[in-house]
Write an enzyme that holds these catalytic residues in place. Sequence first.
Site, PDB file in Angstrom:
ATOM      1  N   ASP A  56       5.894  -7.921   6.370  1.00 22.96           N
ATOM      2  CA  ASP A  56       4.675  -8.480   5.793  1.00 22.96           C
ATOM      3  C   ASP A  56       5.013  -9.863   5.242  1.00 22.96           C
ATOM      4  O   ASP A  56       6.110 -10.077   4.722  1.00 22.96           O
ATOM      5  CB  ASP A  56       4.167  -7.570   4.675  1.00 22.96           C
ATOM      6  CG  ASP A  56       2.928  -8.123   4.015  1.00 22.96           C
ATOM      7  OD1 ASP A  56       1.951  -8.383   4.720  1.00 22.96           O
ATOM      8  OD2 ASP A  56       2.962  -8.303   2.779  1.00 22.96           O
TER       9      ASP A  56
ATOM     10  N   ASP B 151       5.379  -4.969   0.399  1.00 20.81           N
ATOM     11  CA  ASP B 151       5.383  -4.822  -1.057  1.00 20.81           C
ATOM     12  C   ASP B 151       4.033  -4.470  -1.651  1.00 20.81           C
ATOM     13  O   ASP B 151       3.932  -4.240  -2.861  1.00 20.81           O
ATOM     14  CB  ASP B 151       5.876  -6.114  -1.712  1.00 20.81           C
ATOM     15  CG  ASP B 151       4.860  -7.241  -1.612  1.00 20.81           C
ATOM     16  OD1 ASP B 151       4.106  -7.264  -0.620  1.00 20.81           O
ATOM     17  OD2 ASP B 151       4.809  -8.082  -2.517  1.00 20.81           O
TER      18      ASP B 151
ATOM     19  N   ASP C 131       0.383  -1.997   2.160  1.00 23.91           N
ATOM     20  CA  ASP C 131       1.530  -1.808   3.050  1.00 23.91           C
ATOM     21  C   ASP C 131       1.993  -0.356   3.086  1.00 23.91           C
ATOM     22  O   ASP C 131       2.808   0.016   3.947  1.00 23.91           O
ATOM     23  CB  ASP C 131       2.714  -2.683   2.596  1.00 23.91           C
ATOM     24  CG  ASP C 131       2.427  -4.165   2.735  1.00 23.91           C
ATOM     25  OD1 ASP C 131       1.658  -4.534   3.641  1.00 23.91           O
ATOM     26  OD2 ASP C 131       2.962  -4.953   1.935  1.00 23.91           O
TER      27      ASP C 131
END
Length: 542
Positions: free
Chosen positions: A236, A436, A440
């Site tokens: 990400d 994080d 996610d």
Amino acid sequence: VYKRQVIAALILLGRYFEARSRGQAGQAIAKLMELGAKTARVIDNGNERDVPIEQVTVGDTVLVRPGEKVPVDGVLLQGASSVDESMLTGESLPVEKMRGDDLFGATLNLSGAFEMRATKIGQDTVLAQIVRMVSDAQGNKAPIQKLADRVSGIFVPVVLAIALLTAIGWYLATGDIAQSFVPAVAVLLIACPCSLGLATPTAIMVGTGVGARRGILIKDGEALERGRKIDVVVLDKTGTLTEGRPSVTTVEPLGRDVSGDEVLRLAASLERLSEHPLAQAIVRAANAKGVQSAVVEDFANVAGKGVKARIDNAAVLIGNPRFVSEEGIKLDAIRPQIEAHQGRAETVVVVARNGEPLGIIAIADTLKSDAKEAMALLRGEGIATVMITGDNRATAEAIARELNIDQVFAEVLPQDKAHQVERLQKGGKRVAFVGDGINDAPALAQADLGIAIGTGTDIAIEAGNIVLVKGSPSKIIEALRLSRLTFRTIKQNLFWAFFYNLAAIPLAAFGLLNPMIAAGAMALSSVSVVGNSLRIRRQKLI
């Protein structure tokens, strides 16, 4: 009698060295528990008093002087300092702390004195969670251990049968009952499966301990085993590759009758109601310029796209260009300006009022200092890199080019991240996902190996198999290398344990191995397995 005493002495000596070696392997938890402060200096009505750490409560104001350990987790209220957080993160450089910054128990205050408010105490502190996580990981079995247990379940009856056949064979050959028991005892001694039982848990104990000291928290043995065979790492963008604290670089009004402050006023008024990092960047920019907020009505958040509401009886819309276009607002005239910002790896937010674009706000999130090096190290390990983000493709590709990332999934909605991971898995790839945020968590759970950034949300951390305390991208490669090293050590331990037994049993059965030597060799095999596991502590990971 003499032989029995020697055998007993050798077995006891081997047990002593084995226990000592296993103690060294399990030192990680003991050392972690010793890191915490024993007392705290609490400020109560202007008076300072030292109290045992167990008496600190949430909300207490605590004074920390230079050279002292931070007693509990909390927030800095007054003062500033540099804090050594290496015991949590494995990073040697001190971290500058100012008002409002988070502080963690057992870290070391290096320079200035400061006051802090306690927010987490006892078993809720980060240190206590680390100790609990490492303890759980060292107590769990890896899948390969279950295989070793099944083999041992077959191995022990087979050895007993071989010992019995050895005794019968020697009795038939010699007619001497006492003589026939000597090689049988040698078979039992040399084939004692202690080393098989130690092969996996000692390596896991050492591996998880090493990880904890380097800011890599491994939840269980299965995570170590999964980490050794990853083909693709999906990352990400925000908070993982970037600092996660974007800032406004440009506020660009699109008409003569509107000012940059007006564009910022409308945007900040809506974004104050959002928790998105880009929204907070806009709010910080407005606060820095002293722009006053307006009254917001009928606020609506469209996840991953933008927000809309009514301000001063006008319909105001803020979001990425794709969202604004989907709402029927034409952006053809300002497309070159948008693309110019995106080409500089800036995220563009469009502000529209009553169906007309009013201005654009460009926001940039700086890359983490070691992100580029981490991507290069992953490629050096033969691991493909993929970046996934909700940003537009131009911005995402600009960042990917800077980091030399292999593949980009851009304009991905939060709920679709797990689908992208699943798509890679269906293509035969073993995927690690690094993230994080709350959004996610599904992708972390879907991936073969979920790596959560410790600076992120509790939900993401809970979903991950491995937690990186500070979130440095270079810790990703360290975690994967530690997994490979630990698993390689387990395989070495199992190989030598099996090889040793297979080679020595025939020698014992044919009377070529004295029971005293067999007892010493059996003890030595266990010690050698533990010693091989301890080698993990001396290996460089990066």
